[in-house]
Design a protein around this motif. Structure first.
Motif, PDB file in Angstrom:
ATOM      1  N   GLU A 416      -3.351  35.227 -37.310  1.00  0.00           N
ATOM      2  CA  GLU A 416      -4.161  34.009 -37.369  1.00  0.00           C
ATOM      3  C   GLU A 416      -3.509  32.961 -38.263  1.00  0.00           C
ATOM      4  O   GLU A 416      -3.515  31.760 -37.951  1.00  0.00           O
ATOM      5  CB  GLU A 416      -5.557  34.353 -37.893  1.00  0.00           C
ATOM      6  N   SER A 417      -2.910  33.407 -39.363  1.00  0.00           N
ATOM      7  CA  SER A 417      -2.273  32.456 -40.284  1.00  0.00           C
ATOM      8  C   SER A 417      -1.050  31.806 -39.641  1.00  0.00           C
ATOM      9  O   SER A 417      -0.775  30.621 -39.887  1.00  0.00           O
ATOM     10  CB  SER A 417      -1.869  33.175 -41.572  1.00  0.00           C
ATOM     11  N   TYR A 418      -0.315  32.546 -38.797  1.00  0.00           N
ATOM     12  CA  TYR A 418       0.832  31.946 -38.120  1.00  0.00           C
ATOM     13  C   TYR A 418       0.372  30.856 -37.156  1.00  0.00           C
ATOM     14  O   TYR A 418       1.035  29.820 -37.015  1.00  0.00           O
ATOM     15  CB  TYR A 418       1.619  33.017 -37.365  1.00  0.00           C
ATOM     16  N   GLY A 419      -0.761  31.082 -36.494  1.00  0.00           N
ATOM     17  CA  GLY A 419      -1.314  30.035 -35.649  1.00  0.00           C
ATOM     18  C   GLY A 419      -1.711  28.810 -36.449  1.00  0.00           C
ATOM     19  O   GLY A 419      -1.520  27.669 -36.006  1.00  0.00           O
ATOM     20  N   ILE A 420      -2.251  29.030 -37.645  1.00  0.00           N
ATOM     21  CA  ILE A 420      -2.602  27.899 -38.518  1.00  0.00           C
ATOM     22  C   ILE A 420      -1.354  27.135 -38.926  1.00  0.00           C
ATOM     23  O   ILE A 420      -1.328  25.896 -38.920  1.00  0.00           O
ATOM     24  CB  ILE A 420      -3.362  28.420 -39.751  1.00  0.00           C
ATOM     25  N   GLU A 421      -0.284  27.857 -39.271  1.00  0.00           N
ATOM     26  CA  GLU A 421       0.970  27.192 -39.651  1.00  0.00           C
ATOM     27  C   GLU A 421       1.510  26.333 -38.511  1.00  0.00           C
ATOM     28  O   GLU A 421       1.914  25.183 -38.718  1.00  0.00           O
ATOM     29  CB  GLU A 421       2.014  28.247 -40.039  1.00  0.00           C
ATOM     30  N   LEU A 422       1.506  26.888 -37.305  1.00  0.00           N
ATOM     31  CA  LEU A 422       2.000  26.112 -36.166  1.00  0.00           C
ATOM     32  C   LEU A 422       1.159  24.860 -35.943  1.00  0.00           C
ATOM     33  O   LEU A 422       1.686  23.789 -35.621  1.00  0.00           O
ATOM     34  CB  LEU A 422       1.991  26.983 -34.900  1.00  0.00           C
ATOM     35  N   GLY A 423      -0.158  24.986 -36.131  1.00  0.00           N
ATOM     36  CA  GLY A 423      -1.014  23.815 -35.996  1.00  0.00           C
ATOM     37  C   GLY A 423      -0.735  22.772 -37.062  1.00  0.00           C
ATOM     38  O   GLY A 423      -0.724  21.560 -36.781  1.00  0.00           O
ATOM     39  N   MET A 424      -0.480  23.226 -38.299  1.00  0.00           N
ATOM     40  CA  MET A 424      -0.152  22.292 -39.377  1.00  0.00           C
ATOM     41  C   MET A 424       1.165  21.557 -39.093  1.00  0.00           C
ATOM     42  O   MET A 424       1.275  20.351 -39.331  1.00  0.00           O
ATOM     43  CB  MET A 424      -0.046  23.051 -40.707  1.00  0.00           C
ATOM     44  N   ILE A 425       2.134  22.290 -38.581  1.00  0.00           N
ATOM     45  CA  ILE A 425       3.425  21.660 -38.274  1.00  0.00           C
ATOM     46  C   ILE A 425       3.268  20.612 -37.184  1.00  0.00           C
ATOM     47  O   ILE A 425       3.832  19.515 -37.265  1.00  0.00           O
ATOM     48  CB  ILE A 425       4.439  22.744 -37.861  1.00  0.00           C
ATOM     49  N   GLN A 426       2.474  20.933 -36.156  1.00  0.00           N
ATOM     50  CA  GLN A 426       2.260  19.968 -35.090  1.00  0.00           C
ATOM     51  C   GLN A 426       1.542  18.718 -35.599  1.00  0.00           C
ATOM     52  O   GLN A 426       1.886  17.588 -35.225  1.00  0.00           O
ATOM     53  CB  GLN A 426       1.440  20.622 -33.959  1.00  0.00           C
ATOM     54  N   ASP A 427       0.564  18.911 -36.477  1.00  0.00           N
ATOM     55  CA  ASP A 427      -0.153  17.762 -37.049  1.00  0.00           C
ATOM     56  C   ASP A 427       0.789  16.886 -37.882  1.00  0.00           C
ATOM     57  O   ASP A 427       0.732  15.650 -37.802  1.00  0.00           O
ATOM     58  CB  ASP A 427      -1.318  18.244 -37.911  1.00  0.00           C
ATOM     59  N   MET A 428       1.661  17.525 -38.673  1.00  0.00           N
ATOM     60  CA  MET A 428       2.598  16.759 -39.490  1.00  0.00           C
ATOM     61  C   MET A 428       3.608  16.018 -38.617  1.00  0.00           C
ATOM     62  O   MET A 428       4.005  14.890 -38.923  1.00  0.00           O
ATOM     63  CB  MET A 428       3.310  17.692 -40.471  1.00  0.00           C
ATOM     64  N   TYR A 429       4.023  16.659 -37.520  1.00  0.00           N
ATOM     65  CA  TYR A 429       4.974  15.993 -36.623  1.00  0.00           C
ATOM     66  C   TYR A 429       4.325  14.793 -35.933  1.00  0.00           C
ATOM     67  O   TYR A 429       4.934  13.720 -35.823  1.00  0.00           O
ATOM     68  CB  TYR A 429       5.485  16.991 -35.591  1.00  0.00           C
ATOM     69  N   GLU A 430       3.097  14.950 -35.472  1.00  0.00           N
ATOM     70  CA  GLU A 430       2.405  13.840 -34.817  1.00  0.00           C
ATOM     71  C   GLU A 430       2.102  12.711 -35.787  1.00  0.00           C
ATOM     72  O   GLU A 430       2.061  11.541 -35.392  1.00  0.00           O
ATOM     73  CB  GLU A 430       1.114  14.348 -34.175  1.00  0.00           C
ATOM     74  N   ALA A 431       1.894  13.057 -37.062  1.00  0.00           N
ATOM     75  CA  ALA A 431       1.633  12.021 -38.062  1.00  0.00           C
ATOM     76  C   ALA A 431       2.898  11.340 -38.551  1.00  0.00           C
ATOM     77  O   ALA A 431       2.826  10.368 -39.307  1.00  0.00           O
ATOM     78  CB  ALA A 431       0.874  12.618 -39.247  1.00  0.00           C
ATOM     79  N   GLY A 432       4.075  11.847 -38.149  1.00  0.00           N
ATOM     80  CA  GLY A 432       5.329  11.250 -38.568  1.00  0.00           C
ATOM     81  C   GLY A 432       5.829  11.717 -39.921  1.00  0.00           C
ATOM     82  O   GLY A 432       6.788  11.153 -40.456  1.00  0.00           O
ATOM     83  N   ASP A 433       5.211  12.775 -40.495  1.00  0.00           N
ATOM     84  CA  ASP A 433       5.653  13.277 -41.800  1.00  0.00           C
ATOM     85  C   ASP A 433       6.956  14.060 -41.698  1.00  0.00           C
ATOM     86  O   ASP A 433       7.703  14.144 -42.678  1.00  0.00           O
ATOM     87  CB  ASP A 433       4.561  14.167 -42.413  1.00  0.00           C
ATOM     88  N   ILE A 434       7.240  14.651 -40.547  1.00  0.00           N
ATOM     89  CA  ILE A 434       8.478  15.377 -40.335  1.00  0.00           C
ATOM     90  C   ILE A 434       9.045  14.955 -38.983  1.00  0.00           C
ATOM     91  O   ILE A 434       8.309  14.491 -38.098  1.00  0.00           O
ATOM     92  CB  ILE A 434       8.266  16.912 -40.361  1.00  0.00           C
ATOM     93  N   ASN A 435      10.362  15.119 -38.833  1.00  0.00           N
ATOM     94  CA  ASN A 435      10.979  14.761 -37.572  1.00  0.00           C
ATOM     95  C   ASN A 435      11.028  15.972 -36.641  1.00  0.00           C
ATOM     96  O   ASN A 435      10.606  17.077 -36.997  1.00  0.00           O
ATOM     97  CB  ASN A 435      12.382  14.190 -37.801  1.00  0.00           C
ATOM     98  N   ARG A 436      11.585  15.747 -35.452  1.00  0.00           N
ATOM     99  CA  ARG A 436      11.600  16.799 -34.444  1.00  0.00           C
ATOM    100  C   ARG A 436      12.455  17.991 -34.886  1.00  0.00           C
ATOM    101  O   ARG A 436      12.091  19.152 -34.668  1.00  0.00           O
ATOM    102  CB  ARG A 436      12.124  16.243 -33.124  1.00  0.00           C
ATOM    103  N   ALA A 437      13.598  17.706 -35.524  1.00  0.00           N
ATOM    104  CA  ALA A 437      14.484  18.799 -35.946  1.00  0.00           C
ATOM    105  C   ALA A 437      13.811  19.669 -37.011  1.00  0.00           C
ATOM    106  O   ALA A 437      13.914  20.896 -36.984  1.00  0.00           O
ATOM    107  CB  ALA A 437      15.802  18.222 -36.465  1.00  0.00           C
ATOM    108  N   GLN A 438      13.128  19.031 -37.957  1.00  0.00           N
ATOM    109  CA  GLN A 438      12.439  19.794 -38.989  1.00  0.00           C
ATOM    110  C   GLN A 438      11.311  20.626 -38.394  1.00  0.00           C
ATOM    111  O   GLN A 438      11.117  21.791 -38.765  1.00  0.00           O
ATOM    112  CB  GLN A 438      11.911  18.850 -40.061  1.00  0.00           C
ATOM    113  N   ALA A 439      10.551  20.041 -37.484  1.00  0.00           N
ATOM    114  CA  ALA A 439       9.472  20.788 -36.841  1.00  0.00           C
ATOM    115  C   ALA A 439      10.035  21.977 -36.066  1.00  0.00           C
ATOM    116  O   ALA A 439       9.461  23.078 -36.095  1.00  0.00           O
ATOM    117  CB  ALA A 439       8.683  19.872 -35.921  1.00  0.00           C
ATOM    118  N   ARG A 440      11.144  21.775 -35.402  1.00  0.00           N
ATOM    119  CA  ARG A 440      11.771  22.861 -34.635  1.00  0.00           C
ATOM    120  C   ARG A 440      12.218  23.986 -35.560  1.00  0.00           C
ATOM    121  O   ARG A 440      12.025  25.169 -35.263  1.00  0.00           O
ATOM    122  CB  ARG A 440      12.954  22.299 -33.848  1.00  0.00           C
ATOM    123  N   SER A 441      12.811  23.634 -36.700  1.00  0.00           N
ATOM    124  CA  SER A 441      13.262  24.647 -37.654  1.00  0.00           C
ATOM    125  C   SER A 441      12.094  25.424 -38.232  1.00  0.00           C
ATOM    126  O   SER A 441      12.144  26.653 -38.357  1.00  0.00           O
ATOM    127  CB  SER A 441      14.072  23.976 -38.773  1.00  0.00           C
TER     128      SER A 441
END
Length: 457
Positions: A416-441
């Motif tokens: 469940e926590s891994y799903g939360i992490e993936l959701g947080m990363i997607q939210d940060m990417y959509e908000a522009g806090d991280i770029n595509r390469a960072q989100a991919r890593s």
């Protein structure tokens, strides 16, 4: 390769370059494949490269002796050829890389970029840091000993000698010039993404904290402890640790314990038990535990100007009064030859129960603080781990069935926590806090951990 009369060595290299392109993206299946392939290819690459250079060391002395001692071959000419070939190799590499940097288009703007001093330096770094001659030596070893007519292959030893000399020259140049062109400034190349990773882990911990229920409390706290250790390791890599903040939280937790025991003592005196022995046991237990907490605070809080200094002085006085009162009671009991109402064993057992209750109170306070900004999240989580260890040492060992159930809950919470992490990363990417390469890593790391959880490693 033989059918089209081309190099077999270079065809193998071309095949390796071709299959290296990964068009499948990222995901649990790709992560599972990468875990296996990275390990296998790492071992094979290390073994093959080592074998090639072992052959170099074995063949070089013989080739050097045959060429060096040949009276018909000038040693000066051989050394000159080695230096000339080395110069040609380096020049071709440098101009080829510089041309590729100039021709390549920017991935964002789509425009070709001009060659700046920094880009020229990058070309030089790639030139001297490139291949060191494994393929060259492999090609030299494919030279046959004899030609079709049965005569020895002309100048075979000299070719191996020149190739080996070029390899050694490029190795030496790389060792001496690369530290000058690209000095190691002590920075971790992956340190840029560490603050982003810490933010994702903190957000995940806060989300898990909000999902705590009486049934999954222990399992979620164990997963939070693992996240805290990950955050701590990342902070150590970038030197972002705050031991004073953690120490301050420890002191504050001791004050929470003190307030809990003090309130329990006041409630016990306000609502006395019907049995005199029980009432004395409850009061004695609270007073002794207060003495222990105050004694700990006196050793941990070294600042005489802190706001708790007055309470510490009062605590010393109250502790002295309680000790004198207890000593007087026991002296009177000895004089009267009567048995005290409360034994030391009873006080010890009741103190353990009160300590567990105080630990539960502090754990609850820490969980509440994790959802706020008063204290650092990982400090709260680390102190939670300490209090849970203290609780485990005070309570009885759990049964095997309870342990198995807890392990199952922990694995479920991990997924469940891994799903939360993936959701947080997607939210940060959509908000522009991280770029595509960072989100991919970041996603790739989580997929690897999901593979571990699914396979039960």
């Amino acid at each position: 390769a033989e059918e089209f009369n081309v190099s077999g060595i270079l065809s193998v290299v071309a095949a390796g370059l071709f299959i290296r392109f990964d068009r499948t993206g990222v995901g649990p299946n790709v992560a599972r494949t990468n875990i296996v392939s990275t390990s296998v290819w790492g071992v094979l690459s290390f073994s093959l490269n080592g074998a090639v250079f072992i052959l170099l060391g074995m063949q070089l002395p013989r080739a050097m002796r045959a060429s060096w001692s040949d009276p018909y071959i000038s040693n000066t000419v051989l050394i000159g050829i080695i230096l000339l070939v080395t110069l040609v190799v380096i020049a071709l590499r440098f101009f080829w890389i510089a041309a590729m940097l100039r021709v390549a288009r920017d991935t964002i703007s789509g425009q070709r970029r001009k060659m700046t001093p920094e880009r020229w330096r990058s070309a030089a770094v790639m030139t001297f840091g490139g291949p060191k001659g494994t393929i060259t030596l492999s090609l030299m070893f494919t030279i046959p000993y004899y030609i079709a007519g049965g005569a020895p292959f002309p100048m075979r030893d000299e070719l191996i000698f020149i190739a080996s000399g070029v390899i050694i020259a490029t190795l030496l140049l790389a060792n001496f010039l690369l530290p000058l062109l690209a000095p190691n400034r002590g920075k971790d190349p992956s340190a840029e993404i560490i603050p982003v990773t810490i933010d994702v882990l903190r957000a995940t911990v806060e989300e898990l904290t909000g999902r705590i229920t009486p049934e999954n409390r222990r399992a979620i706290l164990m997963v939070i402890d693992q996240y805290t250790k990950r955050i701590g390791r990342l902070q150590q890599r970038i030197g972002d640790t705050d031991p004073q903040g953690f120490e301050q939280l420890q002191i504050e937790a001791l004050h929470w314990e003190k307030e809990f025991v003090r309130d329990r003592l006041a409630d016990t005196k306000a609502h006395p038990a019907a049995d005199t022995a029980t009432q004395e046991l409850n009061v004695e237990t609270c007073e002794r535990m207060l003495d222990q907490i105050m004694n700990t605070l006196r050793h941990t809080s070294t600042d005489p100007t802190s706001g708790h200094a007055v309470s510490q002085i009062r605590g010393r006085v109250r502790m002295f009064q309680r000790q004198m009162s207890n000593y007087a009671k026991r002296t009177v009991s000895k004089i009267r030859h009567t048995t005290p109402l409360v034994s030391e064993d009873q006080i010890f057992a009741r103190t353990r129960e009160l300590q567990v209750e105080a630990i539960h109170h502090v754990i609850g306070r820490l969980i509440d603080e994790m959802g706020q900004d008063t204290y650092n999240t990982e400090h709260c989580s680390a102190l939670l781990l300490d209090y849970r260890r203290a609780e485990a040492s005070l309570q009885a060992r759990p049964t095997m069935s309870g342990t198995t159930e807890t392990i199952t809950q922990v694995e479920d919470v991990k997924r469940e926590s891994y799903g939360i992490e993936l959701g947080m990363i997607q939210d940060m990417y959509e908000a522009g806090d991280i770029n595509r390469a960072q989100a991919r890593s970041l996603r790739r790391n989580i997929y690897v951990m999901q593979v571990d959880a699914d396979s039960g490693i």
